[in-house]
Design a protein around this motif. Structure first.
Motif, PDB file in Angstrom:
ATOM      1  N   ARG A  48       0.846  -1.241  -0.069  1.00  0.00           N
ATOM      2  CA  ARG A  48      -0.213  -0.126  -0.005  1.00  0.00           C
ATOM      3  C   ARG A  48       0.807   1.313   0.043  1.00  0.00           C
ATOM      4  N   GLU A  78      -0.992   2.955  -4.904  1.00  0.00           N
ATOM      5  CA  GLU A  78      -2.285   2.255  -5.519  1.00  0.00           C
ATOM      6  C   GLU A  78      -2.638   2.572  -6.934  1.00  0.00           C
ATOM      7  N   GLY A  82       0.225   5.884  -2.157  1.00  0.00           N
ATOM      8  CA  GLY A  82      -0.795   5.355  -1.487  1.00  0.00           C
ATOM      9  C   GLY A  82      -0.883   5.659  -0.062  1.00  0.00           C
ATOM     10  N   ASP A 136      -8.725   4.441   2.694  1.00  0.00           N
ATOM     11  CA  ASP A 136      -7.400   3.742   2.290  1.00  0.00           C
ATOM     12  C   ASP A 136      -8.234   2.334   1.571  1.00  0.00           C
ATOM     13  N   ASN A 137      -8.504   2.543   0.473  1.00  0.00           N
ATOM     14  CA  ASN A 137      -9.322   1.265  -0.532  1.00  0.00           C
ATOM     15  C   ASN A 137     -10.698   1.132   0.377  1.00  0.00           C
TER      16      ASN A 137
END
Length: 272
Positions: free
Chosen positions: A66, A69, A80, A121-122
């Motif tokens: 991460r 990204e 990321g 984060d995602n």
């Protein structure tokens, strides 16, 4: 020649040679940070100065960790939020955290509730700031914690500002655990929930994620009017019953804190 017994120890010289794999990874991160996306692997490898196979492996590893990204448009990479975990001290100096912390401390004191700032984060919310009031009931969520975005107020608030195809990609193959009767368990349910969240500009919970704990969240906008974070307050679920004088006080406080933080980040026109 000195007698052996009088020999003076010389301090060992530090090894100043670098570690090639680390140096290559740093070059890739700096390349991406400069706005290069690595969408053309061959060209990127030449510009960075490493071979194509090595670049592919580095991109895969950095993505898995991460550090980088995939961009929203699918063309290459961007930095990321995984970098935050490796640079907590440096991150504290970022404008967002520097500006947000005193405002959240004031919000926590004014409302007598725990106040937080998180980023997306995602499919997870990363908690970057936690400010607590002088009270026995405070949030147990610490800075650096990660919680499922779809089931939490800050997560839903940020997801509500993502395009539909991004939501579909995030939850295409992800099982959505049930935390309460308010938890969305399918992408269709989540899309309907997020549409309502986006229209309201506010997300409420009265025990939706953790029994007996309520929460209220608002988005934070940057100078480009993009949602870059969310703030919330949390405390006893009874305080978060919508339609009560206490919930009106909480809503006004959270909305004003989010607008104030957005204005401080250069947002020219705060929505809502």
């Amino acid at each position: 020649m000195r007698p052996q017994g009088d020999a003076t120890e010389q301090p060992a010289r530090p090894d100043t040679s670098g570690v090639p794999p680390v140096e290559r990874a740093i070059r890739v991160l700096r390349y991406i940070a400069a706005g290069q996306t690595c969408s053309n692997i061959t060209n990127a490898a030449k510009e960075i100065g490493i071979n194509r196979t090595t670049l592919i492996r580095l991109l895969h590893t950095l993505s898995e960790e991460r550090m980088i990204e995939r961009r929203d448009d699918g063309r290459g990479y961007a930095l990321g939020f995984g970098l935050i975990g490796l640079a907590a001290q440096a991150i504290s100096e970022r404008d967002l955290l520097r500006v947000a912390r005193p405002r959240l401390a004031r919000l926590a004191a004014d409302l007598g509730l725990s106040a937080h700032l998180g980023v997306l984060d995602n499919h997870e919310v990363v908690y970057l700031i936690r400010e607590v009031p002088r009270t026995h009931l405070v949030s147990n969520v610490g800075e650096g914690s990660r919680l499922p975005a779809y089931a939490t107020t800050m997560g839903r608030m940020m997801l509500a500002h993502l395009p539909e195809d991004k939501i579909n990609a995030l939850y295409k193959d992800r099982k959505m655990r049930v935390y309460s009767k308010a938890t969305a368990t399918t992408r269709a349910e989540l899309r309907r929930q997020l549409a309502a969240d986006g229209e309201a500009g506010l997300v409420w919970s009265d025990g939706n994620f953790e029994p007996s704990i309520g929460s209220c969240a608002c988005p934070v906008f940057d100078h480009e009017r993009k949602v870059i974070a969310a703030i919330n307050v949390s405390g006893g679920a009874a305080d978060f019953t919508v339609g009560t004088p206490r919930s009106a006080e909480i809503e006004a406080g959270v909305r004003e804190a989010a607008k104030d933080l957005s204005r401080s980040l250069g947002c020219p026109d705060i929505p809502g």
